[in-house]
Write an enzyme that holds these catalytic residues in place. Structure first.
Site, PDB file in Angstrom:
ATOM      1  N   ASP A 154      38.250  39.379  76.628  1.00 56.93           N
ATOM      2  CA  ASP A 154      38.861  39.566  75.308  1.00 56.93           C
ATOM      3  C   ASP A 154      39.709  38.362  74.888  1.00 56.93           C
ATOM      4  OD1 ASP A 154      37.608  41.980  75.057  1.00 56.93           O
ATOM      5  OD2 ASP A 154      39.427  43.194  75.178  1.00 56.93           O
TER       6      ASP A 154
ATOM      7  N   LYS B 133      32.215  55.092  65.342  1.00 56.01           N
ATOM      8  CA  LYS B 133      32.905  55.690  66.488  1.00 56.01           C
ATOM      9  C   LYS B 133      33.844  56.799  66.037  1.00 56.01           C
ATOM     10  CE  LYS B 133      32.936  51.395  69.132  1.00 56.01           C
ATOM     11  NZ  LYS B 133      33.768  50.309  69.664  1.00 56.01           N
TER      12      LYS B 133
ATOM     13  N   TYR C  40      35.512  57.916  73.307  1.00 50.31           N
ATOM     14  CA  TYR C  40      34.762  57.365  72.178  1.00 50.31           C
ATOM     15  C   TYR C  40      33.425  58.100  72.075  1.00 50.31           C
ATOM     16  CZ  TYR C  40      36.865  53.007  74.230  1.00 50.31           C
ATOM     17  OH  TYR C  40      37.649  52.055  74.821  1.00 50.31           O
TER      18      TYR C  40
ATOM     19  N   HIS D  64      36.675  44.910  69.185  1.00 50.94           N
ATOM     20  CA  HIS D  64      35.251  44.911  69.511  1.00 50.94           C
ATOM     21  C   HIS D  64      34.411  45.526  68.401  1.00 50.94           C
ATOM     22  CE1 HIS D  64      36.964  45.424  73.818  1.00 50.94           C
ATOM     23  NE2 HIS D  64      36.812  44.133  73.556  1.00 50.94           N
TER      24      HIS D  64
END
Length: 177
Positions: free
Chosen positions: A166, A71, A130, A61
């Protein structure tokens, strides 16, 4: 904290300093001054946490500008194979990836700046954290299918559990084309 450069420019493997005694342990997971001193000036605007059962693959992603995200990721419980793919066309490492073993025991973290796709496979049930440098924006999300033959990522999971969303992500050739 140790900030270890990786083969992907801008990506760091971070090893915290852990203080342990008979009560347990303590460690710092983020300190803006230490991050800035080590070449990571971004500030984080959103925190996320997920739980995934063993054998799950999430990703790959990313978010497009102007909502692109850097991130800082880590495992709170369990173990994952964390994967970062360089999707910056001007980068000398465009299309290359690196993977990191993140576990509750090793307490390692990975920082990836904007311009990278991210995913992970759970090697055991895992709680994953995250910190993001930008807020989530649905219209800006993108991805690349996890099992793309050109990327040839070894996720270290047989018979993975992958979301329908996904499984519909484009291939590397479709992404870069």
């Amino acid at each position: 904290m140790q900030f270890l450069k990786t083969k992907l420019p801008g990506v760091f493997e971070i090893i915290p300093r852990i203080f342990e005694d008979d009560r347990g342990y303590f460690y710092e997971t983020y300190n803006i001054e230490l991050f800035k001193a080590n070449g990571i000036p971004e500030e984080f605007l959103q925190d996320n946490q997920s739980f995934s059962k063993k054998g799950v693959i999430r990703g790959l992603h990313f978010q497009r500008a102007p909502f692109a995200q850097g991130k800082l990721v880590r495992v709170i419980k369990g173990a994952v194979l964390d994967v970062v793919v360089d999707i910056r066309p001007e980068s000398p490492t465009f299309g290359q990836y690196e993977s990191f073993l993140l576990t509750e025991d090793n307490k390692k973290m990975v920082y990836l700046p904007e311009g990278f796709a991210h995913g992970f496979s759970t090697l055991e049930d895992a709680i994953f954290s995250y910190k993001c440098t930008n807020v989530y924006h649905k219209a800006s999300e993108g991805g690349i299918i996890y099992n793309d033959p050109d990327l040839n990522i070894d996720w270290q999971v047989s018979n993975p559990v992958v979301s329908d969303k996904d499984l519909e992500l484009p291939s590397w050739k479709e992404f870069k084309g």
